[in-house]
Write a protein that holds these residues in place. Structure first.
Motif, PDB file in Angstrom:
ATOM      1  N   ALA A   9       4.527  69.397 105.942  1.00  0.00           N
ATOM      2  CA  ALA A   9       3.471  69.512 104.934  1.00  0.00           C
ATOM      3  C   ALA A   9       2.725  68.204 104.722  1.00  0.00           C
ATOM      4  O   ALA A   9       1.821  68.137 103.888  1.00  0.00           O
ATOM      5  CB  ALA A   9       4.067  69.984 103.616  1.00  0.00           C
ATOM      6  N   GLY A  10       3.116  67.168 105.461  1.00  0.00           N
ATOM      7  CA  GLY A  10       2.414  65.897 105.376  1.00  0.00           C
ATOM      8  C   GLY A  10       2.852  65.024 104.224  1.00  0.00           C
ATOM      9  O   GLY A  10       2.142  64.073 103.861  1.00  0.00           O
ATOM     10  N   GLU A  11       4.004  65.309 103.660  1.00  0.00           N
ATOM     11  CA  GLU A  11       4.462  64.549 102.499  1.00  0.00           C
ATOM     12  C   GLU A  11       4.935  63.156 102.916  1.00  0.00           C
ATOM     13  O   GLU A  11       5.757  63.012 103.834  1.00  0.00           O
ATOM     14  CB  GLU A  11       5.597  65.295 101.796  1.00  0.00           C
ATOM     15  CG  GLU A  11       5.176  66.607 101.183  1.00  0.00           C
ATOM     16  CD  GLU A  11       4.081  66.435 100.146  1.00  0.00           C
ATOM     17  OE1 GLU A  11       4.333  65.803  99.103  1.00  0.00           O
ATOM     18  OE2 GLU A  11       2.955  66.929 100.396  1.00  0.00           O
ATOM     19  N   ASP A  12       4.421  62.167 102.249  1.00  0.00           N
ATOM     20  CA  ASP A  12       4.868  60.779 102.406  1.00  0.00           C
ATOM     21  C   ASP A  12       5.253  60.314 101.012  1.00  0.00           C
ATOM     22  O   ASP A  12       4.521  59.573 100.357  1.00  0.00           O
ATOM     23  CB  ASP A  12       3.758  59.923 103.005  1.00  0.00           C
ATOM     24  CG  ASP A  12       4.222  58.497 103.295  1.00  0.00           C
ATOM     25  OD1 ASP A  12       5.429  58.227 103.127  1.00  0.00           O
ATOM     26  OD2 ASP A  12       3.376  57.669 103.661  1.00  0.00           O
ATOM     27  N   SER A  13       6.408  60.800 100.570  1.00  0.00           N
ATOM     28  CA  SER A  13       6.738  60.703  99.156  1.00  0.00           C
ATOM     29  C   SER A  13       8.142  60.169  98.955  1.00  0.00           C
ATOM     30  O   SER A  13       8.936  60.035  99.893  1.00  0.00           O
ATOM     31  CB  SER A  13       6.641  62.086  98.507  1.00  0.00           C
ATOM     32  OG  SER A  13       7.584  62.963  99.106  1.00  0.00           O
ATOM     33  N   GLU A  14       8.447  59.907  97.698  1.00  0.00           N
ATOM     34  CA  GLU A  14       9.791  59.475  97.343  1.00  0.00           C
ATOM     35  C   GLU A  14      10.815  60.551  97.688  1.00  0.00           C
ATOM     36  O   GLU A  14      11.937  60.245  98.094  1.00  0.00           O
ATOM     37  CB  GLU A  14       9.863  59.142  95.856  1.00  0.00           C
ATOM     38  CG  GLU A  14      11.232  58.631  95.410  1.00  0.00           C
ATOM     39  CD  GLU A  14      11.316  58.390  93.913  1.00  0.00           C
ATOM     40  OE1 GLU A  14      12.407  58.038  93.444  1.00  0.00           O
ATOM     41  OE2 GLU A  14      10.292  58.579  93.232  1.00  0.00           O
TER      42      GLU A  14
END
Length: 646
Positions: free
Chosen positions: A583-588
């Motif tokens: 989903a393209g998440e670049d998150s904590e």
């Protein structure tokens, strides 16, 4: 067996939640390299991988009962099996259907009977506790139909109190209600031999009774006469009456037809469907039909079961247990995918050995799936070493996803195999746009209402996880804009739960379904910004555990309070990460999930996972795939490292 309690990869720097700030890509790469090396070391010299497949002691109890019924049990096999069964008993005296799960009535009844057959006495503490648990759950009277059948085989239950299943079912054409091809392949292969057993009602007397397990409670009231289930309940006494006075011109040929059907589907390893239930009932049915133990079919079947047994030492002495199934093709396909996702070269020797083995395993023979798709050429893969009658779309899709990335010295051979597989899988699409595992359009629910069917899933309708894997495979093959893939996408959109997740049929549960669907949607060109994907991301982030991982207890199949909740496991954490990364998440959330995998890795590069994350029959039968705890973390770590390298 896993070594529980060992955590912390030597290559991982973050050992506590407070150390998360020190976590980085180098630690992820180190963990990935260690895991890949561990996976390489587990490859068989012929190219395949196979992890242990654990279920519950029902398999072992029924193996012991089968051997007793056929007269082939020995003191050694009985005692080794009994030791294993005793070792799995819970503190409350019960046996569960999955690690950490609640006690199960029918499993406990069968374990109790098996231990009595092995010589354990009812006054011994472990059997007293087991009997007390059974009575507290309503007694043997409330056990499932299959348990009652096993009891009836030994004269411990009346055949009159078991639902009748007439072998005349064999005469029903494929278009008729309740014909055998309206059952899922696993149920079909079980029901056919049970029609013979039900007709003959054999009894092998034993020197004990089950009074300790009984409560004397009345059976539950019948369903309404105006319901389908109530109709079949009222039909059952008539079938019993017919059993006592059958039309011999129908019954005997029907039984012969059933026996011939069974023999025609015996696999090269001696088994049926590569799974325990049809295997044991087929051996009993053939024996009842006059096939002696020295008949080639019987000899092969018994020898094949021996090949499914695992023996080990324990503090109490040698133990023996039975794998309900073996999953080398599935395991090898996943391992191949994992290596390639980890950046292993496409012409690496391990990759090529696995590829050659898989190419040799492709099924080019006819099977039961052709009843619904008679003009479709073969080309799929099965789950097991030998199950040519029943290839499945899930294995086939995952294998194609790996094979298409391989740099093979014979690219024409590889391409032809992939094309056959894609053609076959596409042709197995159901009319509603989804894919089931083994059959197309296996959606008729009438069988669910039969009194006989209280043992889990008996049909094979499309599911989100299987459909997602096929859609992802079609998209990888450049067919995202073709109608089969678009119909599959519409099916997936329609199947999304209101909370944003997807139900997982073959893995636990919504974490598995969501982890499969999101990558498929993205691969097929669905924008990451669309509401279905954003809702799935929110659901996953909401259900992340405090330790950074994800887990979902198998009780979520029967109790919605458990959906998305459970102790973190390596495989489920990886499934969630695969969805978030797609989903393209670049998150904590992603960083914490990756850190969880790094922090819980063993020094040898693997992970521990005692909790079960595989599903046989939702609500009834669960599986622990040993390979899951290794291949899926590799997959997730590989995609994470590749993302950061771009």
């Amino acid at each position: 067996m896993t070594e529980s309690g060992k955590v912390g990869s030597g290559k991982a720097g973050a050992g506590t939640d407070e150390a998360r700030g020190a976590f980085g890509a180098d630690e992820a790469r180190g963990a990935l390299d260690a895991a890949v090396e561990h996976l390489r070391g587990r490859q068989h010299q012929d190219g395949w991988w196979k992890g242990e497949l654990a279920t519950n002691v029902t398999m072992d109890a029924e193996d012991l009962m089968l051997r007793t019924f056929l007269g082939i049990s020995t003191p050694r096999t009985n005692e080794e099996t009994a030791r294993w069964i005793r070792s799995q008993q819970r503190a409350d005296g019960s046996w569960a259907t999955f690690h950490g799960g609640p006690g199960d009535l029918s499993t406990t009844v069968e374990a109790w009977v098996a231990l009595r057959l092995a010589g354990d006495q009812p006054e011994e503490p472990h059997l007293r506790k087991a009997a007390a648990f059974v009575r507290s759950e309503g007694g043997v009277e409330r056990a499932r139909v299959f348990t009652h059948i096993w009891l009836a085989l030994f004269g411990l239950w009346s055949w009159d109190d078991c639902p009748s299943l007439p072998p005349e079912l064999m005469y029903l054409p494929p278009w008729a209600p309740l014909n055998i091809y309206n059952w899922g392949c696993w149920a079909r292969q079980t029901i056919v031999p049970l029609t013979i057993v039900s007709a003959l009602e054999p009894v092998h007397p034993v020197g004990f009774d089950i009074a300790d397990l009984q409560t004397g409670e009345s059976p539950p009231p019948r369903q309404s006469a105006y319901s389908v289930g109530g109709f079949f309940q009222r039909l059952d006494p008539l079938l019993h009456a017919y059993r006592r006075h059958p039309l011999k011109g129908l019954r005997r040929p029907a039984m012969r037809r059933a026996a011939e059907w069974i023999l025609a589907r015996q696999e090269a390893d001696g088994g049926w469907g590569g799974i325990q239930p049809p295997w044991v009932y087929s051996l009993i049915a053939l024996n009842l039909m006059g096939y002696q133990l020295d008949h080639p079919a019987m000899r092969a079947g018994i020898a094949g079961l021996d090949g499914f047994t695992i023996q080990a030492d324990s503090p109490a002495g040698p133990v023996r247990w039975l794998e309900a199934c073996q999953s080398p093709v599935w395991d090898t396909g996943l391992a191949l995918d994992a290596l390639l996702e980890a950046g292993v070269p496409a012409d690496d020797p391990a990759v090529l050995k696995a590829t050659d083995w898989l190419l040799d395993e492709q099924i080019l023979a006819d099977g039961d799936w052709q009843v619904r798709r008679p003009h479709l050429p073969p080309g799929g893969w099965a789950f097991e070493f030998a199950n040519d009658n029943y290839p499945d779309t899930d294995d086939t899709a995952e294998i194609v996803l790996g094979l298409r990335k391989v740099k093979h010295p014979d690219p024409d051979r590889l391409r032809k195999a992939i094309d056959r597989a894609v053609t076959w899988t596409t042709g197995m699409q159901s009319r509603d746009g989804g894919w089931g595992a083994f059959d197309a359009d296996n959606i008729h629910t009438l069988a669910n209402a039969l009194p006989f069917c209280d043992f889990g899933a008996v049909i094979d309708p499309p599911s989100a996880d299987v459909t997602a894997h096929v859609v992802e495979m079609l998209a990888a093959e450049g067919r995202a804009d073709e109608e089969p893939c678009r119909r599959g996408l519409r099916w997936l959109f329609d199947a999304q739960e209101p909370d944003g997740s997807w139900f997982g049929r073959w893995g636990a549960n919504h974490v598995y379904g969501t982890g499969a669907v999101v990558p498929a949607l993205v691969a097929a060109g669905v924008s990451r910004d669309l509401p279905p994907i954003r809702a799935a991301v929110r659901w996953l982030e909401t259900h992340q555990n405090a330790d950074g991982g994800w887990g979902e207890d198998l009780r979520s199949y029967v109790d919605p309070a458990w959906i998305g909740r459970g102790e973190s496991t390596p495989s489920q954490t990886a499934w969630a990460l695969l969805a978030l990364l797609a989903a393209g998440e670049d998150s904590e959330s992603v960083d914490r999930g990756i850190e969880h995998l790094v922090r819980t890795q063993r020094p040898d590069g693997g992970w521990d996972e005692e909790l079960y994350t595989g599903t046989g029959f939702p609500g009834d039968f669960y599986i622990s795939y040993e390979i899951y705890r290794l291949v899926f973390p590799i997959w997730a770590l590989g995609r994470y490292v590749a993302r950061d390298a771009r």
